[in-house]
Design an enzyme around this catalytic site. Sequence first.
Site, PDB file in Angstrom:
ATOM      1  N   ASN A  11       0.952  -1.086  -0.123  1.00 17.76           N
ATOM      2  CA  ASN A  11       0.152  -0.093   0.062  1.00 17.76           C
ATOM      3  C   ASN A  11       0.893   1.420   0.078  1.00 17.76           C
ATOM      4  O   ASN A  11       1.503   1.629   1.150  1.00 17.76           O
ATOM      5  CB  ASN A  11      -0.871  -0.061   1.369  1.00 17.76           C
ATOM      6  CG  ASN A  11      -1.571   1.203   1.335  1.00 17.76           C
ATOM      7  OD1 ASN A  11      -1.756   1.860   0.287  1.00 17.76           O
ATOM      8  ND2 ASN A  11      -2.323   1.225   2.700  1.00 17.76           N
ATOM      9  N   TRP A  12       1.044   1.911  -1.165  1.00 18.24           N
ATOM     10  CA  TRP A  12       1.818   3.011  -1.235  1.00 18.24           C
ATOM     11  C   TRP A  12       1.571   4.297  -0.625  1.00 18.24           C
ATOM     12  O   TRP A  12       2.169   5.303  -0.581  1.00 18.24           O
ATOM     13  CB  TRP A  12       2.259   3.293  -2.708  1.00 18.24           C
ATOM     14  CG  TRP A  12       3.044   2.107  -3.485  1.00 18.24           C
ATOM     15  CD1 TRP A  12       3.404   0.960  -2.696  1.00 18.24           C
ATOM     16  CD2 TRP A  12       3.470   1.982  -4.718  1.00 18.24           C
ATOM     17  NE1 TRP A  12       4.372   0.104  -3.596  1.00 18.24           N
ATOM     18  CE2 TRP A  12       4.471   0.962  -4.905  1.00 18.24           C
ATOM     19  CE3 TRP A  12       3.407   2.865  -5.764  1.00 18.24           C
ATOM     20  CZ2 TRP A  12       4.924   0.419  -6.142  1.00 18.24           C
ATOM     21  CZ3 TRP A  12       4.228   2.473  -7.030  1.00 18.24           C
ATOM     22  CH2 TRP A  12       4.820   1.298  -7.214  1.00 18.24           C
ATOM     23  N   HIS A  98      -9.674   1.508   4.959  1.00 14.81           N
ATOM     24  CA  HIS A  98      -8.253   1.616   5.651  1.00 14.81           C
ATOM     25  C   HIS A  98      -8.404   2.610   6.770  1.00 14.81           C
ATOM     26  O   HIS A  98      -9.250   3.478   6.553  1.00 14.81           O
ATOM     27  CB  HIS A  98      -6.953   1.991   4.705  1.00 14.81           C
ATOM     28  CG  HIS A  98      -5.982   2.225   5.261  1.00 14.81           C
ATOM     29  ND1 HIS A  98      -5.391   3.099   6.132  1.00 14.81           N
ATOM     30  CD2 HIS A  98      -4.736   1.365   4.899  1.00 14.81           C
ATOM     31  CE1 HIS A  98      -4.333   2.646   6.305  1.00 14.81           C
ATOM     32  NE2 HIS A  98      -3.880   1.582   5.964  1.00 14.81           N
ATOM     33  N   GLU A 100      -6.746   5.041   7.732  1.00 10.04           N
ATOM     34  CA  GLU A 100      -6.420   6.389   7.225  1.00 10.04           C
ATOM     35  C   GLU A 100      -7.710   7.096   6.767  1.00 10.04           C
ATOM     36  O   GLU A 100      -7.714   8.217   6.915  1.00 10.04           O
ATOM     37  CB  GLU A 100      -5.399   6.623   6.697  1.00 10.04           C
ATOM     38  CG  GLU A 100      -3.944   6.290   7.642  1.00 10.04           C
ATOM     39  CD  GLU A 100      -2.915   5.628   6.765  1.00 10.04           C
ATOM     40  OE1 GLU A 100      -2.751   5.657   5.520  1.00 10.04           O
ATOM     41  OE2 GLU A 100      -2.078   5.261   7.462  1.00 10.04           O
ATOM     42  N   GLU A 168      -5.535  -4.922  10.437  1.00  9.69           N
ATOM     43  CA  GLU A 168      -4.505  -3.773  10.713  1.00  9.69           C
ATOM     44  C   GLU A 168      -4.879  -3.094  12.017  1.00  9.69           C
ATOM     45  O   GLU A 168      -5.631  -1.994  12.234  1.00  9.69           O
ATOM     46  CB  GLU A 168      -4.520  -2.843   9.808  1.00  9.69           C
ATOM     47  CG  GLU A 168      -4.301  -3.261   8.374  1.00  9.69           C
ATOM     48  CD  GLU A 168      -3.469  -2.437   7.551  1.00  9.69           C
ATOM     49  OE1 GLU A 168      -2.421  -2.949   6.780  1.00  9.69           O
ATOM     50  OE2 GLU A 168      -4.045  -1.355   7.239  1.00  9.69           O
ATOM     51  N   GLY A 235       2.811  -1.337   4.415  1.00 16.13           N
ATOM     52  CA  GLY A 235       2.675   0.289   4.015  1.00 16.13           C
ATOM     53  C   GLY A 235       4.265   0.782   3.776  1.00 16.13           C
ATOM     54  O   GLY A 235       4.717   0.461   2.652  1.00 16.13           O
ATOM     55  N   GLY A 236       4.555   1.273   4.889  1.00 14.01           N
ATOM     56  CA  GLY A 236       5.940   2.035   4.625  1.00 14.01           C
ATOM     57  C   GLY A 236       7.078   1.226   3.856  1.00 14.01           C
ATOM     58  O   GLY A 236       7.906   1.636   3.398  1.00 14.01           O
TER      59      GLY A 236
END
Length: 254
Positions: A11-12, A98, A100, A168, A235-236
């Site tokens: 997930n960019w 997600h 976020e 998550e 992610g990161g």
Amino acid sequence: MKRNIPLVVGNWKLNPQTLKEAIVLATGVAKYQKKAEAPYVAIAPSFLHLNEVKKKLGTTTVQLGAQDISTEPMGAFTGEVSGMQLRDSGVEFVIIGHSERRAMGETDDMVAVKVAHALKNKLTPIVCIGERTRDAQGSFFSFVESQIRSLTKEIKAADMKKVVIAYEPIWAIGTGKTATAEDVKEMQLFIYSALSKIYDRKTADSIRLLYGGSVKPQNAAELQAQGGMNGFLVGGASLKAVDFCEIIKLSYKK
Ligand code: PGA
């Protein structure tokens, strides 16, 4: 897609800032995947980079994901992207709910509608669930269960089988704090029992479960071996091709 073969999704988020960098990153993943025996890998760039990244993935089996989808199929919804538009750009997966996005106001009801919209367009939804914090009384389990239950408003058992769930825990996203392999295993068992209760056993058994939250090359092997999940949402660490490919390699290690 066989559930016992891990799926690793990058997930960019709002990265990278230029198409050039996105292409370098996608090329790195595609190159690795060509020689690796890792059939289920996907990357989710920004909407803007989907088409060019798709071209770079060429004949590799790296699949394309999007990071969101509209609740609406078409019409006057400024800034939204529909399932049909995603499908038409070669997208196979879509991350939905997600944390976020939930923090920006996305509700459980919207998540359920988005999942139905994705399925209608033959996209595989990756539905993110997970608690903000953990408490000693374990009420975070009922929170996770309620997130799953809210899907029943839109999704019948037969369609639920096509859904991927990503657990998550919010406290582990981008924080460097990973859930322990025991925490992940416990939640894996809980989610499957909740799915059996809410839907049925057969449906639960066919759903793929991913773990996400500070997955790195340093913890991927242990999480994979002991966490009981069927892959990762990264992610990161998916922003560096070497790290992401190392996570893929460790996920597939027997
Ligand atoms: P992280 O993000 O790996 O940077 O914690 C995971 C995610 O948000 O999907």
